[in-house]
Design an enzyme around this catalytic site. Structure first.
Site, PDB file in Angstrom:
ATOM      1  CD  GLN A 237      -2.861  -1.186   2.159  1.00  0.00           C
ATOM      2  OE1 GLN A 237      -3.505  -0.052   2.615  1.00  0.00           O
ATOM      3  NE2 GLN A 237      -3.421  -2.272   2.879  1.00  0.00           N
ATOM      4  CB  ALA A 372      10.994   8.937  14.050  1.00  0.00           C
ATOM      5  CG  PHE A 373      12.962   6.583   8.359  1.00  0.00           C
ATOM      6  CD1 PHE A 373      11.841   6.591   8.165  1.00  0.00           C
ATOM      7  CD2 PHE A 373      14.131   6.482   7.226  1.00  0.00           C
ATOM      8  CE1 PHE A 373      11.103   6.319   6.960  1.00  0.00           C
ATOM      9  CE2 PHE A 373      13.531   6.189   5.938  1.00  0.00           C
ATOM     10  CZ  PHE A 373      12.232   6.188   5.884  1.00  0.00           C
ATOM     11  CG  LEU A 374      13.820   1.996  13.515  1.00  0.00           C
ATOM     12  CD1 LEU A 374      13.432   0.563  13.449  1.00  0.00           C
ATOM     13  CD2 LEU A 374      14.008   2.428  15.138  1.00  0.00           C
ATOM     14  CG  ASP A 440      -0.059  -7.786   8.101  1.00  0.00           C
ATOM     15  OD1 ASP A 440       0.383  -8.507   7.510  1.00  0.00           O
ATOM     16  OD2 ASP A 440       0.407  -6.483   7.557  1.00  0.00           O
ATOM     17  CD  GLU A 445      12.942  -4.932  10.275  1.00  0.00           C
ATOM     18  OE1 GLU A 445      13.851  -4.189  10.718  1.00  0.00           O
ATOM     19  OE2 GLU A 445      12.558  -5.065   9.048  1.00  0.00           O
ATOM     20  CG  ASP A 460       5.426  -2.318   8.957  1.00  0.00           C
ATOM     21  OD1 ASP A 460       5.493  -1.229   8.704  1.00  0.00           O
ATOM     22  OD2 ASP A 460       6.042  -3.012   8.274  1.00  0.00           O
TER      23      ASP A 460
END
Length: 567
Positions: A237, A372-374, A440, A445, A460
């Site tokens: 998506q 926020a990005f890791l 889902d 990780e 997610d």
């Protein structure tokens, strides 16, 4: 004769080229000619001050053609965002610009709520705030083990000053003779908040209880200027990668459903929408701030996991903050104007990226979540693990765990679940997903540096909070099969089931802090209380069957009734 034909052919090609250029110029001039007769400022996303004037047409790049502008769908479902905000205006009691005070200020104060739903109450006073009482409980003051050098994701030289130019070149600038900036701040204080978040990651958590950079990072997510936008590749998506003025990055999930809409009963879990409000609610469930807007000495959380990256809601201007700053031509070409004169786009992805499922603003405002990005994988590698209780993702086939009641025994004999705390991490994730109704969870990780002795990152969460009228008991199968849970998790769940610490009230108070509140429809909050009782019943059944000591793993180094000193 042959040369004459060649010359005539060249002249014909030249004439066709000139006619095509003339048509393009006329098409590009049409919107400008139309705008001369309209009221309001061209390109302004806010409504004109007069009552119900004609809406000014958005300013489009000169290369847009009428074919692109007319590429729209007349289906009602293709304008969910627009319909949602119209419902909010009707519920607010006026429907017009003056209902909320008028102008841009009124638009900012509107909230997306379903028709007929009660308005959210103002934030609770300090004396009556249940969050404040919860976070003074000893369970939320338990200390983690002291950190060694190997427990930190990054070993940072605090004498290195962050240099924006160096960030552009993905390098660091080390000034050995300057330990302090001209402002008097130490070098590490000069780091942007996203970098402070990254260097605070350790073996046990994404951020520590006392890290003040997280609240500042949440503010950055909703206020920093967006300088670049691109589509995230490989997604089922549409998701957008947004880069900010301070060089931070976040994943933007736009609004696809209104708050009150449930997942259709005929939808498979793998084709469900990814909801922006589910990402925001998952972060608040995982971790929480003081309702007074100030940090406690230990930044409060509800479940106290601290495994979800910071997420905040933001109202984005699709014209200025997406279309005008993107260099992604594939994304840019999908913008169009709907019959209601709203700005829409749909991008490229496997599901729901078409004019029939376009994302439309009103006229060009759309809300979404920003996560926020890791740290980049080149700096901190992450290992992806297949969830042992992964679903089949097939319309007819079932996974092994769905037909084998002793499946957990096989899992517990397989690395990394045969030692350490990984199986307990899976149980935490199971409880987390069940409370949200998230089916889902196919992979998870971990940070490669810490090996198997580390936490699971809860990424997610967009397919949570899809159904408030149904509890998906299959999500709880890992807990029912393994009958294992951490003592700290179990005690917190028992605490959240008490009337004075009711989970739904805590979440409601917590979510009011977000800029696009209310985040969850009230029935979703009530469903969490119901599901919490189901979890506690499942643990109680396990204890009755196997005994308390065989089910509840004691991970507390002190008595839960004793307040300990935090790191």
């Amino acid at each position: 004769m042959k040369m004459l034909l060649v010359r005539k052919f060249r002249v014909l090609i030249l004439m066709v080229f000139l006619v095509a250029c003339t048509m393009h110029i006329m098409i590009d001039l049409l919107p400008r000619l139309e705008r001369r007769g309209t009221e309001g400022r061209p390109g302004c996303s806010c409504p004109p001050p007069a009552a119900a004037p004609p809406r000014a047409a958005p300013r489009w790049p000169s290369k847009h053609t009428l074919r692109i502008l007319q590429d729209f769908s007349a289906e009602p479902g293709s304008n969910l965002s627009s319909q949602s905000r119209e419902a909010a205006e009707r519920a607010a009691g006026g429907g017009g610009a003056g209902a909320d005070g008028g102008g841009a200020e009124g638009a900012r104060t509107r909230r997306l709520i379903p028709p007929g739903a009660p308005r959210p109450p103002p934030p609770a006073a300090a004396a009556a705030a249940p969050l404040a009482a919860l976070f003074q409980h000893p369970l939320y003051r338990v200390a983690l083990p002291p950190l060694a050098d190997g427990d930190l994701l990054f070993n940072v030289n605090s004498d290195i000053r962050f240099n924006p130019r160096a960030a552009e070149q993905t390098e660091w600038q080390n000034e050995d003779h300057e330990d302090f900036l001209p402002t008097g701040e130490t070098s590490i204080d000069s780091y942007p908040n996203w970098l402070k978040f990254h260097i605070g990651i350790n073996r046990y958590e994404l951020y520590s209880r006392h890290n003040p950079a997280i609240e500042a990072l949440l503010q950055d997510l909703v206020s920093q200027k967006i300088t670049s936008v691109a589509m995230k590749s490989g997604g089922t998506q549409l998701k957008l990668i947004m880069t900010f003025q301070n060089y931070g990055q976040a994943l933007f999930k736009p609004m696809k459903q209104t708050r009150e809409q449930e997942t259709p009963p005929d939808f498979f879990y793998f084709s469900d929408y990814e909801r922006h409000n589910a990402e925001i609610a998952a972060f608040h469930l995982d971790r929480q701030f003081n309702p007074l807007g100030k940090l406690f000495t230990s930044s409060p959380r509800i479940l106290d996991f601290r495994r979800v990256p910071p997420v905040a809601g933001r109202l984005v201007n699709m014209t200025r903050e997406i279309r005008d700053v993107t260099r992604d031509k594939k994304l840019w070409r999908t913008f169009f104007i709907s019959p209601a004169n709203n700005i829409c786009f749909y991008g490229e992805c496997s599901y729901y990226c078409s004019t029939e499922h376009a994302l439309c603003g009103k006229p060009d405002q759309i809300e979404g979540s920003l996560a926020a990005f890791l740290p980049d994988l080149s700096l901190a590698k992450r290992k992806t693990w297949r969830n042992p209780w992964r679903r089949s993702y097939h319309k007819r086939k079932k996974a092994e765990w769905e037909v084998d009641p002793d499946y957990c025994e096989e899992v517990k004999q397989t690395p990394p679940y045969d030692s350490g705390t990984r199986i307990l991490d899976i149980m935490d994730m199971t409880v987390f997903d069940f409370l949200m109704g998230n089916m889902d969870r196919h992979h998870y990780e971990t940070f490669e540096k810490f090996g198997n002795e580390t936490f699971i990152i809860h990424l997610d969460n967009g397919r949570g909070f899809g159904k408030y009228s149904h509890d998906e008991l299959s999500i709880l199968v890992p807990l029912n099969q393994c009958c294992r849970i951490r003592k700290s998790t179990y005690l917190r769940l028992q605490l959240l089931a008490k009337e004075e610490y009711k989970l739904s009230l805590l979440m409601k108070e917590s979510l009011l802090k977000d800029k696009i509140a209310p985040i969850l429809y009230q029935p979703h909050l009530e469903a969490m209380d119901r599901r919490l009782r189901i979890v506690l019943k499942a643990v109680s059944d396990c204890i009755e069957k196997d005994g308390y000591d065989n089910v509840v793993e004691n991970d507390l180094n002190t008595d839960a009734n004793t307040v300990t000193t935090e790191r």
